[in-house]
Design a protein around this motif. Structure first.
Motif, PDB file in Angstrom:
ATOM      1  N   ARG A 170       5.185  10.277  13.925  1.00 26.84           N
ATOM      2  CA  ARG A 170       4.753   8.941  14.239  1.00 26.84           C
ATOM      3  C   ARG A 170       4.176   8.195  13.577  1.00 26.84           C
ATOM      4  NH1 ARG A 170      -0.570   7.079  12.964  1.00 26.84           N
ATOM      5  NH2 ARG A 170      -1.746   8.848  12.376  1.00 26.84           N
ATOM      6  N   LEU A 171       4.476   8.123  11.644  1.00 22.29           N
ATOM      7  CA  LEU A 171       4.663   7.417  10.990  1.00 22.29           C
ATOM      8  C   LEU A 171       5.627   6.950  10.359  1.00 22.29           C
ATOM      9  CD1 LEU A 171       1.475   8.939   8.845  1.00 22.29           C
ATOM     10  CD2 LEU A 171       1.410   6.429  10.422  1.00 22.29           C
ATOM     11  N   ALA A 172       6.954   7.636  10.780  1.00 23.42           N
ATOM     12  CA  ALA A 172       8.107   7.177  10.266  1.00 23.42           C
ATOM     13  C   ALA A 172       8.586   5.705  10.079  1.00 23.42           C
ATOM     14  CB  ALA A 172       9.260   8.132  10.584  1.00 23.42           C
ATOM     15  N   PRO A 173       8.717   5.290  11.866  1.00 22.99           N
ATOM     16  CA  PRO A 173       9.170   4.133  12.369  1.00 22.99           C
ATOM     17  C   PRO A 173       8.308   2.855  11.853  1.00 22.99           C
ATOM     18  CG  PRO A 173       8.305   5.488  14.189  1.00 22.99           C
ATOM     19  CD  PRO A 173       7.692   6.561  12.862  1.00 22.99           C
ATOM     20  N   ASP A 197       4.742  -1.609   8.813  1.00 21.98           N
ATOM     21  CA  ASP A 197       3.984  -1.974   9.208  1.00 21.98           C
ATOM     22  C   ASP A 197       2.329  -1.454   8.202  1.00 21.98           C
ATOM     23  OD1 ASP A 197       4.690  -3.184  11.095  1.00 21.98           O
ATOM     24  OD2 ASP A 197       4.243  -1.452  12.651  1.00 21.98           O
ATOM     25  N   ILE A 198       2.820  -0.305   7.774  1.00 21.51           N
ATOM     26  CA  ILE A 198       1.988   0.395   6.438  1.00 21.51           C
ATOM     27  C   ILE A 198       1.687  -0.864   5.201  1.00 21.51           C
ATOM     28  CG2 ILE A 198       0.829   2.448   5.171  1.00 21.51           C
ATOM     29  CD1 ILE A 198       2.579   4.019   7.045  1.00 21.51           C
ATOM     30  N   LEU A 199       3.018  -0.423   4.742  1.00 13.61           N
ATOM     31  CA  LEU A 199       2.834  -1.700   3.577  1.00 13.61           C
ATOM     32  C   LEU A 199       2.681  -2.889   3.613  1.00 13.61           C
ATOM     33  CD1 LEU A 199       7.086  -1.246   2.609  1.00 13.61           C
ATOM     34  CD2 LEU A 199       5.513   0.083   1.415  1.00 13.61           C
ATOM     35  N   LEU A 200       2.382  -3.643   4.692  1.00 12.31           N
ATOM     36  CA  LEU A 200       2.189  -5.070   5.287  1.00 12.31           C
ATOM     37  C   LEU A 200       0.983  -4.847   4.948  1.00 12.31           C
ATOM     38  CD1 LEU A 200       4.625  -6.787   7.690  1.00 12.31           C
ATOM     39  CD2 LEU A 200       3.922  -7.236   5.134  1.00 12.31           C
ATOM     40  N   ALA A 201       0.166  -4.269   5.578  1.00 11.66           N
ATOM     41  CA  ALA A 201      -1.752  -3.731   5.407  1.00 11.66           C
ATOM     42  C   ALA A 201      -2.122  -3.138   3.850  1.00 11.66           C
ATOM     43  CB  ALA A 201      -2.037  -2.094   6.613  1.00 11.66           C
ATOM     44  N   SER A 223      14.355   5.977   1.601  1.00 11.53           N
ATOM     45  CA  SER A 223      14.616   4.854   1.441  1.00 11.53           C
ATOM     46  C   SER A 223      13.638   4.294   3.323  1.00 11.53           C
ATOM     47  CB  SER A 223      16.166   4.122   1.473  1.00 11.53           C
ATOM     48  OG  SER A 223      16.534   4.555   0.797  1.00 11.53           O
ATOM     49  N   ASP A 224      13.492   4.898   3.861  1.00 15.94           N
ATOM     50  CA  ASP A 224      13.304   3.817   4.934  1.00 15.94           C
ATOM     51  C   ASP A 224      11.888   4.290   5.665  1.00 15.94           C
ATOM     52  OD1 ASP A 224      15.559   2.373   5.548  1.00 15.94           O
ATOM     53  OD2 ASP A 224      16.699   4.002   7.012  1.00 15.94           O
ATOM     54  N   ALA A 225      11.190   4.652   5.525  1.00 14.83           N
ATOM     55  CA  ALA A 225      10.063   5.635   5.853  1.00 14.83           C
ATOM     56  C   ALA A 225       9.413   6.260   4.354  1.00 14.83           C
ATOM     57  CB  ALA A 225      10.475   6.925   6.378  1.00 14.83           C
ATOM     58  N   SER A 226       9.249   5.627   3.150  1.00 14.12           N
ATOM     59  CA  SER A 226       8.375   6.143   2.386  1.00 14.12           C
ATOM     60  C   SER A 226       7.932   5.163   1.700  1.00 14.12           C
ATOM     61  CB  SER A 226       9.057   6.995   0.735  1.00 14.12           C
ATOM     62  OG  SER A 226       9.939   6.330   0.333  1.00 14.12           O
ATOM     63  N   VAL A 227       6.396   4.981   1.130  1.00 13.92           N
ATOM     64  CA  VAL A 227       5.862   4.482   0.474  1.00 13.92           C
ATOM     65  C   VAL A 227       5.455   5.150  -1.105  1.00 13.92           C
ATOM     66  CG1 VAL A 227       3.985   3.297   0.681  1.00 13.92           C
ATOM     67  CG2 VAL A 227       4.757   3.775   2.579  1.00 13.92           C
ATOM     68  N   ALA A 228       6.064   3.995  -1.931  1.00 14.75           N
ATOM     69  CA  ALA A 228       5.511   4.591  -3.809  1.00 14.75           C
ATOM     70  C   ALA A 228       4.350   3.491  -3.665  1.00 14.75           C
ATOM     71  CB  ALA A 228       6.410   3.983  -4.122  1.00 14.75           C
ATOM     72  N   LEU A 229       3.259   4.423  -4.608  1.00 15.02           N
ATOM     73  CA  LEU A 229       1.581   3.747  -4.544  1.00 15.02           C
ATOM     74  C   LEU A 229       1.780   4.698  -6.523  1.00 15.02           C
ATOM     75  CD1 LEU A 229       0.201   6.199  -2.171  1.00 15.02           C
ATOM     76  CD2 LEU A 229       0.532   3.403  -2.132  1.00 15.02           C
ATOM     77  N   ASN A 232      -6.923   4.574   5.403  1.00 13.99           N
ATOM     78  CA  ASN A 232      -7.655   4.119   6.619  1.00 13.99           C
ATOM     79  C   ASN A 232      -6.342   3.518   7.498  1.00 13.99           C
ATOM     80  OD1 ASN A 232     -10.534   4.621   6.634  1.00 13.99           O
ATOM     81  ND2 ASN A 232     -10.515   2.997   4.720  1.00 13.99           N
ATOM     82  N   ILE A 233      -4.983   2.943   6.832  1.00 15.22           N
ATOM     83  CA  ILE A 233      -4.407   2.259   7.577  1.00 15.22           C
ATOM     84  C   ILE A 233      -3.509   3.260   8.623  1.00 15.22           C
ATOM     85  CG2 ILE A 233      -1.736   1.410   6.459  1.00 15.22           C
ATOM     86  CD1 ILE A 233      -3.588   0.344   4.561  1.00 15.22           C
ATOM     87  N   VAL A 234      -3.395   4.783   7.771  1.00 15.89           N
ATOM     88  CA  VAL A 234      -2.911   5.031   9.026  1.00 15.89           C
ATOM     89  C   VAL A 234      -3.219   5.527  10.341  1.00 15.89           C
ATOM     90  CG1 VAL A 234      -1.087   5.917   6.566  1.00 15.89           C
ATOM     91  CG2 VAL A 234      -2.576   7.574   7.538  1.00 15.89           C
ATOM     92  N   LYS A 235      -4.884   6.121  10.144  1.00 18.58           N
ATOM     93  CA  LYS A 235      -5.251   6.994  11.010  1.00 18.58           C
ATOM     94  C   LYS A 235      -4.949   5.317  11.694  1.00 18.58           C
ATOM     95  CE  LYS A 235      -7.825   9.918   8.354  1.00 18.58           C
ATOM     96  NZ  LYS A 235      -9.640  10.098   7.412  1.00 18.58           N
TER      97      LYS A 235
END
Length: 384
Positions: free
Chosen positions: A302-305, A309-313, A353-359, A379-382
């Motif tokens: 469910r998080l891939a698309p 939104d996660i990056l902006l949060a 490329s489309d569904a990952s986050v580098a921290l 907290n964001i993903v939940k």
């Protein structure tokens, strides 16, 4: 107004020792092509071990370019290249007039898939290039086996991989050449700069000459100042003395900074492993030691698309991030327009490329920041 990250993705780790080293060069008579560069090359080679020979360069891109220039690829030649990499890996091939032929990646590590490499070899293939993605060593046993069977050159892009080893051998020493980056947020910085590495002394000697116009002797080797000959085609890809002095000072803290990265990665990885539909991209090969450039969280289900939104949060929460890399190279406009692109062509690279986050896990951060990043991310993903 967008909030500036209170936890930056990257920040150069510069101390008074580095500042003093650079200032000392500025007070001296030689600003390029001098003793600091030679000392940096020796120190870097000693750190790598394994009979390494090192040639300082103006950038990692320059090192890649010089490597393929020396190896003699050109129009009509093909070089197999990872779809999941920085564009510099492919650009160095393009600049020689050869064609990069892209291979998909292993979804567990992001590294080039040896089975796809094997399938792409043709009678026009002259070489294989690869990137040790995030500082995770590629399967060099498989890559070198393919290269040996087909008589191919191998160039390793080690831009993210200082400190990474496989079977105790530092990456950059398996193929014909390795190329390192000292960009500001890399494991070591020289502000800008790179290093070509090789276990072949002759390659190092010729690469050193070709990165300096093809001139046949250094300043120290000239019996009469200003007198030299040019025995081969070359370019100007030299590192400055200021950059080398900065790099030398950074080398004094190399193990300390790598240890901080490893510990930060461990803390953050353990926290993210508890989250549903989040998978940390990590090393899978036995007897390999990654260098932990950053932590990439692959979003699934469910998080891939919802990646953007996660990056902006995360930005709103003051957590720095990046994307490694924003597109598979063949989907970038230059390559797409020149060679064409079909959706689904490199599905595993596209998924990263489309569904990952580098921290961030760099040495500018510590355990407290890792817990803060994990808390904010969780907290964001939940809440999605």
């Amino acid at each position: 107004m967008t909030r500036s990250p209170s936890i930056p993705f990257g920040r150069p780790s510069i101390t008074d020792r580095e500042r003093e080293a650079v200032a000392a060069v500025l007070d001296g008579p030689i600003l390029t092509h001098g003793p600091q560069c030679a000392a940096f090359e020796r120190t870097f080679a000693a750190y790598l071990g394994g009979g390494a020979h090192c040639v300082s360069m103006s950038s990692c891109m320059a090192a890649l370019h010089v490597a393929w220039f020396h190896l003699g690829i050109g129009p009509g030649d093909e070089v197999i290249c990872p779809a999941m990499t920085h564009v510099a890996t492919a650009h160095a091939i393009e600049l020689m007039g050869a064609r990069p032929v892209f291979a998909d990646c292993d979804p567990a590590t992001g590294n080039i898939d040896p089975d796809h490499v094997e399938a792409l070899v043709t009678d026009r293939t002259r070489g294989i290039t690869l990137v040790h993605y995030l500082g995770i060593p590629c399967d060099m046993d498989a890559i070198m086996s393919i290269a040996g069977r087909h008589g191919l050159y191998v160039v390793e892009d080690c831009a993210l991989a200082f400190g990474a080893r496989l079977h105790g051998i530092h990456v950059g020493l398996f193929g014909d050449a390795g190329c390192f980056s000292f960009y500001p947020v890399k494991h070591l910085t020289t502000a800008e700069g790179g290093m070509l590495t090789t276990a072949n002394e002759q390659i190092a000697a010729l690469a050193a000459q070709k990165r300096a116009f093809g001139v046949d002797r250094t300043h120290d080797e000239r019996a009469i100042p200003g007198m030299y000959d040019v025995t081969m085609l070359g370019m100007n890809a030299r590192m400055s003395e200021m950059q080398a002095a900065l790099g030398l000072a950074q080398m004094e803290r190399a193990d300390q900074m790598l240890a901080r990265r490893a510990e930060n990665h461990r803390i953050l990885s353990e926290a993210l492993d508890a989250l549903e539909d989040v998978r940390v991209i990590a090393a899978t090969l036995p007897d390999s030691r990654p260098s932990h450039y950053c932590l990439v969280a692959q979003l699934e289900g469910r998080l891939a698309p919802r990646r953007d939104d996660i990056l902006l949060a995360l930005r709103r929460a003051g957590v720095g991030f990046s994307v490694y890399y924003p597109h598979p190279v063949p989907r970038l406009a230059y390559y797409r327009e020149k060679y064409g692109w079909t959706d689904g062509q490199y599905p595993r690279a596209a998924a990263i490329s489309d569904a990952s986050v580098a921290l961030p896990v760099g040495p500018h951060l510590g355990p407290d920041e890792m817990h803060s990043i994990a808390g904010a991310f969780g907290n964001i993903v939940k809440e999605l």
